[in-house]
Write a protein that holds these residues in place. Structure first.
Motif, PDB file in Angstrom:
ATOM      1  N   ASN A  49       0.861  -1.174   0.000  1.00 50.66           N
ATOM      2  CA  ASN A  49       0.000   0.000   0.000  1.00 50.66           C
ATOM      3  C   ASN A  49       0.899   1.226   0.000  1.00 50.66           C
ATOM      4  OD1 ASN A  49      -1.617   2.221   0.698  1.00 50.66           O
ATOM      5  ND2 ASN A  49      -3.005   0.949   1.882  1.00 50.66           N
ATOM      6  N   ARG A  50       0.681   2.111  -0.950  1.00 50.27           N
ATOM      7  CA  ARG A  50       1.488   3.327  -1.074  1.00 50.27           C
ATOM      8  C   ARG A  50       1.201   4.326   0.038  1.00 50.27           C
ATOM      9  NH1 ARG A  50       1.156   7.650  -5.958  1.00 50.27           N
ATOM     10  NH2 ARG A  50       2.684   9.099  -5.119  1.00 50.27           N
TER      11      ARG A  50
ATOM     12  N   GLU B 120      -0.846   7.591   1.862  1.00 49.27           N
ATOM     13  CA  GLU B 120      -1.396   8.890   1.450  1.00 49.27           C
ATOM     14  C   GLU B 120      -0.657   9.435   0.238  1.00 49.27           C
ATOM     15  OE1 GLU B 120      -2.781  11.241   5.247  1.00 49.27           O
ATOM     16  OE2 GLU B 120      -0.665  10.697   5.408  1.00 49.27           O
ATOM     17  N   PRO B 121      -1.267  10.196  -0.606  1.00 44.14           N
ATOM     18  CA  PRO B 121      -2.683  10.561  -0.616  1.00 44.14           C
ATOM     19  C   PRO B 121      -3.553   9.619  -1.443  1.00 44.14           C
ATOM     20  CG  PRO B 121      -1.558  11.877  -2.227  1.00 44.14           C
ATOM     21  CD  PRO B 121      -0.515  10.971  -1.575  1.00 44.14           C
ATOM     22  N   SER B 122      -2.927   8.724  -2.233  1.00 46.08           N
ATOM     23  CA  SER B 122      -3.716   7.937  -3.186  1.00 46.08           C
ATOM     24  C   SER B 122      -4.069   6.532  -2.703  1.00 46.08           C
ATOM     25  CB  SER B 122      -2.955   7.814  -4.510  1.00 46.08           C
ATOM     26  OG  SER B 122      -1.732   7.128  -4.294  1.00 46.08           O
ATOM     27  N   TYR B 123      -3.305   6.007  -1.746  1.00 46.11           N
ATOM     28  CA  TYR B 123      -3.532   4.663  -1.223  1.00 46.11           C
ATOM     29  C   TYR B 123      -3.557   3.590  -2.323  1.00 46.11           C
ATOM     30  CZ  TYR B 123      -4.572   7.063   3.094  1.00 46.11           C
ATOM     31  OH  TYR B 123      -4.479   7.851   4.205  1.00 46.11           O
ATOM     32  N   ASN B 124      -2.707   3.761  -3.344  1.00 47.17           N
ATOM     33  CA  ASN B 124      -2.624   2.755  -4.403  1.00 47.17           C
ATOM     34  C   ASN B 124      -2.088   1.444  -3.838  1.00 47.17           C
ATOM     35  OD1 ASN B 124      -3.539   4.612  -6.243  1.00 47.17           O
ATOM     36  ND2 ASN B 124      -1.504   5.188  -6.943  1.00 47.17           N
TER      37      ASN B 124
ATOM     38  N   ASP C 181       6.643   0.178 -11.215  1.00 45.63           N
ATOM     39  CA  ASP C 181       5.371  -0.216 -10.617  1.00 45.63           C
ATOM     40  C   ASP C 181       4.475  -0.901 -11.647  1.00 45.63           C
ATOM     41  OD1 ASP C 181       5.040   2.127 -12.078  1.00 45.63           O
ATOM     42  OD2 ASP C 181       4.092   3.243 -10.459  1.00 45.63           O
TER      43      ASP C 181
ATOM     44  N   GLY D 154      -0.140  -0.682  -8.533  1.00 51.16           N
ATOM     45  CA  GLY D 154      -0.725   0.625  -8.744  1.00 51.16           C
ATOM     46  C   GLY D 154       0.354   1.693  -8.876  1.00 51.16           C
ATOM     47  N   PHE D 155      -0.024   2.880  -9.355  1.00 50.00           N
ATOM     48  CA  PHE D 155       0.914   3.978  -9.589  1.00 50.00           C
ATOM     49  C   PHE D 155       1.707   4.294  -8.314  1.00 50.00           C
ATOM     50  CE2 PHE D 155       1.975   8.493  -9.467  1.00 50.00           C
ATOM     51  CZ  PHE D 155       2.780   8.563 -10.589  1.00 50.00           C
ATOM     52  N   GLY D 156       3.024   4.291  -8.450  1.00 50.39           N
ATOM     53  CA  GLY D 156       3.899   4.660  -7.341  1.00 50.39           C
ATOM     54  C   GLY D 156       4.105   3.567  -6.302  1.00 50.39           C
TER      55      GLY D 156
END
Length: 128
Positions: free
Chosen positions: A56-57, A59-63, A107, A113-115
Motif C-alpha cells: 500500500n502506497r 497517502e494521498p492515493s492509497y494505491n 510499478d 498501482g501507480f507509485g
C-alpha cells in the motif's frame, strides 16, 4: 513379483520423505509514512518458498499492489520472476528476523498501482 514390491517400497519412501519435510510459515511487515505498508506471508518447505505480498502506497492515493507465487531459495536468497510480467523481478534476501525485497522493474512492470514499489526491509512479526 519383485518389481511391484520394489515400486511400492520406493513410493512409501518418497511419501515418508515428503511427510517429514518441515513447513515454516512466517509473516513479515513494513510500515512507512502516511499509512504506507507492506505485508508478506511466506511458507517454506524444503528449498521452495511460496509467498503472498500486499503493498500500500499510503497517502494521498492509497494505491495498492499484490504479488504471489513461488521461488527456489538458495543461501537465504530467492528471485521471483512472474511469467506473465517479463519486465518484473522481486529479489528476496532473508537475514535473521528481516527480509529485504528489491524490485526490478517499475510499478507498472510488476502490475502494481501507480507509485507502488516492493523494495522494502520487512521485519518478522509471526512464526507458525
Amino acid at each position: 513379483m519383485k518389481t511391484p514390491v520394489a515400486a511400492l517400497l520406493l513410493l512409501l519412501t518418497c511419501f515418508s520423505t515428503l511427510a517429514t519435510e518441515k513447513t515454516e510459515r512466517k509473516k513479515w511487515e513494513w510500515h512507512g509514512p502516511g499509512e504506507a505498508g507492506a505485508w508478506l506471508q511466506t511458507e517454506k518447505r524444503g528449498s521452495t518458498v511460496t509467498f503472498s505480498l500486499e503493498l500500500n502506497r499510503g497517502e494521498p492515493s492509497y494505491n495498492l499492489g499484490r504479488a504471489s507465487g513461488q521461488f527456489p531459495l538458495e543461501h537465504h536468497l530467492g528471485i521471483y520472476q512472474p511469467y506473465e510480467l517479463p519486465g518484473c523481478a522481486l529479489a528476496f534476501a532473508f537475514v535473521g528476523d528481516e527480509v529485504e525485497i528489491k524490485q526490478v522493474g517499475s510499478d507498472l512492470d510488476c502490475g502494481f498501482g501507480f507509485g507502488v514499489m516492493a523494495t522494502h526491509l520487512l521485519t518478522l512479526k509471526q512464526t507458525e
